[in-house]
Design an enzyme around this catalytic site. Structure first.
Site, PDB file in Angstrom:
ATOM      1  N   ASP A 106      35.344 -41.983  24.242  1.00  0.00           N
ATOM      2  CA  ASP A 106      34.849 -40.520  23.806  1.00  0.00           C
ATOM      3  C   ASP A 106      36.097 -39.323  24.093  1.00  0.00           C
ATOM      4  O   ASP A 106      35.627 -38.166  24.222  1.00  0.00           O
ATOM      5  CB  ASP A 106      33.828 -40.141  24.738  1.00  0.00           C
ATOM      6  CG  ASP A 106      32.704 -39.282  24.427  1.00  0.00           C
ATOM      7  OD1 ASP A 106      32.670 -39.173  23.015  1.00  0.00           O
ATOM      8  OD2 ASP A 106      31.651 -38.924  25.067  1.00  0.00           O
ATOM      9  N   LYS A 122      38.044 -32.836  22.050  1.00  0.00           N
ATOM     10  CA  LYS A 122      37.357 -33.282  23.518  1.00  0.00           C
ATOM     11  C   LYS A 122      37.734 -34.692  23.860  1.00  0.00           C
ATOM     12  O   LYS A 122      37.826 -35.446  23.099  1.00  0.00           O
ATOM     13  CB  LYS A 122      35.624 -33.661  22.814  1.00  0.00           C
ATOM     14  CG  LYS A 122      34.976 -34.515  23.822  1.00  0.00           C
ATOM     15  CD  LYS A 122      33.585 -35.093  23.290  1.00  0.00           C
ATOM     16  CE  LYS A 122      32.836 -36.067  24.010  1.00  0.00           C
ATOM     17  NZ  LYS A 122      31.521 -36.195  23.674  1.00  0.00           N
ATOM     18  N   ARG A 154      30.503 -30.573  24.145  1.00  0.00           N
ATOM     19  CA  ARG A 154      30.410 -28.909  23.957  1.00  0.00           C
ATOM     20  C   ARG A 154      30.736 -28.272  25.023  1.00  0.00           C
ATOM     21  O   ARG A 154      31.315 -27.237  25.030  1.00  0.00           O
ATOM     22  CB  ARG A 154      29.014 -28.606  23.181  1.00  0.00           C
ATOM     23  CG  ARG A 154      27.918 -28.531  24.133  1.00  0.00           C
ATOM     24  CD  ARG A 154      26.414 -28.972  23.432  1.00  0.00           C
ATOM     25  NE  ARG A 154      26.318 -30.257  22.649  1.00  0.00           N
ATOM     26  CZ  ARG A 154      25.240 -30.684  22.403  1.00  0.00           C
ATOM     27  NH1 ARG A 154      24.026 -29.890  22.433  1.00  0.00           N
ATOM     28  NH2 ARG A 154      25.031 -31.771  21.999  1.00  0.00           N
ATOM     29  N   GLU A 178      28.034 -33.190  27.295  1.00  0.00           N
ATOM     30  CA  GLU A 178      29.339 -32.816  27.885  1.00  0.00           C
ATOM     31  C   GLU A 178      30.325 -32.410  27.074  1.00  0.00           C
ATOM     32  O   GLU A 178      31.418 -31.657  27.509  1.00  0.00           O
ATOM     33  CB  GLU A 178      29.701 -33.731  29.082  1.00  0.00           C
ATOM     34  CG  GLU A 178      30.639 -34.924  28.440  1.00  0.00           C
ATOM     35  CD  GLU A 178      29.667 -35.799  27.448  1.00  0.00           C
ATOM     36  OE1 GLU A 178      28.770 -36.079  27.496  1.00  0.00           O
ATOM     37  OE2 GLU A 178      30.564 -36.406  26.665  1.00  0.00           O
ATOM     38  N   LYS A 215      23.040 -42.558  30.647  1.00  0.00           N
ATOM     39  CA  LYS A 215      22.879 -43.331  29.709  1.00  0.00           C
ATOM     40  C   LYS A 215      22.259 -44.373  30.000  1.00  0.00           C
ATOM     41  O   LYS A 215      22.718 -45.309  30.880  1.00  0.00           O
ATOM     42  CB  LYS A 215      24.239 -43.481  28.847  1.00  0.00           C
ATOM     43  CG  LYS A 215      24.991 -42.366  28.320  1.00  0.00           C
ATOM     44  CD  LYS A 215      26.107 -42.551  27.407  1.00  0.00           C
ATOM     45  CE  LYS A 215      26.832 -41.284  26.759  1.00  0.00           C
ATOM     46  NZ  LYS A 215      26.143 -40.971  25.683  1.00  0.00           N
TER      47      LYS A 215
HETATM   48 ZN   LIG Z   1      27.693 -37.443  26.466  1.00  0.00          ZN
END
Ligand SMILES: [Zn+2]
Length: 535
Positions: free
Chosen positions: A302, A279, A366, A364, A291
């Site tokens: 991320d 990811k 997955r 997002e 968020k």
């Molecule tokens: Zn997220």
């Protein structure tokens, strides 16, 4: 990658090397009385005891003493305070390595020798097997303290403050040069992962992440393919395309897929075909499920999973490993908000043909990995690699893993991975490399909550609560990934089982800062993965 070089110094060569170095770091087991009787330290016993007369804390904490004939006229005493039993683990060495290198930098030392004067022993006098890699873990800790993040290197125009470290051991039972090569490779791979994962949203946008990777592998045997065309991404990876849909209007924020292939130089020796899916969400606003309450802070980190996949591939080529082939699929995408954003209640047909009911745009990760995982499965099938394939997804996926395990990553396995002891290997090997793992199982409850009605949708992406407020929130996304990629057709009782393990690294990839800054990106658990599977 540019890192400090590690040079093995046999004890017999020490006296001839003294003038080449400027500090002797002595790592030893703490005891109430300083009784350091080794061939090297005997030379300095007068200076050590003279200092002890004026400072009773010498030998209890990291301390620097003057010794005329030592490298740079100084000795840095580094006691390890541990019982070397079940109440502790080998991380103590990494932590102290980090501490002494910070002290060494403060002292202005540029080229030290690290000398392992004692070993972590049980009461019976044998070395404690859980601490067996104490030297490597110490060195990795020290090197972690010398890492300067990519953007800081570019701004400051320097790569590190120490170019070379000599390494000497009291108990010379083996030539440790090979061990040092492995430590260097792990550090370079980790540094690549930190470089990609630690960049800010603009310096580390999807295309720039791809560029960093392209440059690093340019002169290597690793094949790099980058897919930038959104029309192709839409067709091949529709779930990831949905995440990136509202980012495309800003070209530099548009998504891309990076595929890396490392082939063993001797295919007859290959034992494992490793597939990594990472990811790489370069900024996660949460999307339309935005968020709130300050939870967006730090969301440029991320992309840890993709960064680790790149680092692992780097390590394999650096060590020219013969027993593995690696294929890595990295999805770099920005989860932006705009009028074209994907929203909950959409039904998107995935690469595998299964229909996904979107529940929460903040799930997002997955989505980004789902179709890439399907491609990894297709690769295993096309090349008939069932027997020796291991597929991994790696992601900073959930806050839940932190709630469940604190600062440790979780390996969540399918049945075939359990059979092949994938999680157990990570747990056992990670433990002795100072990069510990926890192991979780996917349960039937996890499948129940993500299974669609089969009429309007086949798989449900998640729920609409934060993962920290949801039971089993680091396990059920793996049931989703299993279903969306059709890996559920390759269970233990199928004709062609495939081992698949998801690694949720959200709890270990970054450190919680002690100020209002972003904190440090650790690059963990790259050492655990590399030491477990890169042979
Ligand atoms: Zn997220």
């Amino acid at each position: 990658m540019d890192i400090p070089k590690l040079i093995y110094i046999p004890k017999a060569q020490y006296s001839s090397q003294i003038s080449n170095y400027d500090g002797l770091i002595v790592v030893f087991n703490y005891s109430e009385s300083i009784s350091l009787k080794t061939s090297i330290l005997d030379t300095y016993s007068k200076e050590i005891f003279d200092q002890f007369k004026i400072d009773a804390s010498i030998g209890k904490n990291i301390s620097i003493i003057h010794a005329e004939s030592a490298p740079g006229m100084r000795i840095i005493l580094v006691p390890i305070k541990s019982k070397f039993d079940d109440t502790d683990d080998v991380r103590i060495y990494g932590e102290i390595g980090r501490k002494f290198i910070e002290r060494v930098l403060e002292a202005g030392i540029k080229k030290p020798i690290i000398y392992f004067a004692t070993e972590p022993k049980n009461n019976d006098g044998n070395i404690n097997k859980d601490f067996i890699n104490f030297k490597q873990v110490t060195l990795l800790g020290a090197l972690s303290g010398l890492y300067i993040p990519l953007e800081a290197r570019e701004f400051l125009n320097k790569s590190h403050d120490i170019d070379e470290i000599g390494v000497m051991v009291e108990n010379e039972t083996e030539d440790i040069s090979e061990q040092l090569k492995i430590v260097e490779a792990y550090q370079e791979g980790r540094q690549l992962a930190q470089d990609i994962g630690g960049t800010s949203p603009e310096r580390g946008n999807p295309l720039q992440c791809a560029e960093i990777i392209e440059n690093i592998f340019k002169k290597t045997t690793v094949d790099v393919k980058i897919i930038k065309e959104y029309s192709i991404i839409e067709k091949e990876y529709p779930l990831m395309a949905a995440v990136g849909r509202s980012s495309v209007c800003v070209p530099k924020h548009a998504p891309c897929v990076v595929k890396l292939t490392y082939k063993s130089p001797d295919q007859t020796k290959v034992k494992d075909n490793l597939f990594f899916v990472g990811k790489g969400v370069t900024f996660d606003s949460g999307g339309m499920d935005i968020k709130v309450g300050g939870a967006m802070r730090g969301m440029c980190r991320d992309k840890g999973g993709a960064s680790i996949c790149a680092g692992i591939t780097y390590i394999a080529q650096k060590l020219a490993l013969k027993h593995v082939n690696i294929t890595a699929y990295l999805g770099f995408v920005r989860n932006s908000i705009g009028s074209h954003s994907y929203v909950c209640d959409e039904v998107i047909v995935s690469r595998s043909g299964r229909r996904v009911l979107v529940a929460n745009t903040d799930a997002e990760g997955r989505m980004t990995m789902g179709d890439l995982l399907t491609e990894a499965r297709e690769n295993v099938i096309t090349n008939k690699l069932y027997e020796n394939a291991k597929i991994f997804t790696i992601a900073t996926l959930t806050g839940h893993v932190g709630r469940a395990y604190g600062p440790y990553p979780a390996a969540v396995e399918n049945g075939q991975a359990v059979k092949k002891s994938v999680g157990r290997t990570l747990q056992d090997i990670g433990q002795i490399w100072g990069d510990p793992f926890e192991v979780s199982r996917i349960r039937r409850e996890d499948y129940m909550v993500v299974k669609g009605n089969g009429i309007t949708e086949d798989v449900i992406q998640g729920n609409n609560k934060p993962s920290t407020m949801t039971n089993r929130a680091h396990q059920f996304p793996v049931a989703f990934l299993n279903l969306v990629s059709c890996l559920d057709k390759h269970g233990t009782n199928s004709d062609n089982p495939i081992a698949y393990t998801h690694l949720d690294i959200a709890g270990c990839y970054g450190k919680v800062p002690n100020n209002w800054g972003l904190g440090e990106v650790t690059g963990n658990p790259i050492v655990a993965i590399a030491s477990s599977f890169l042979k």
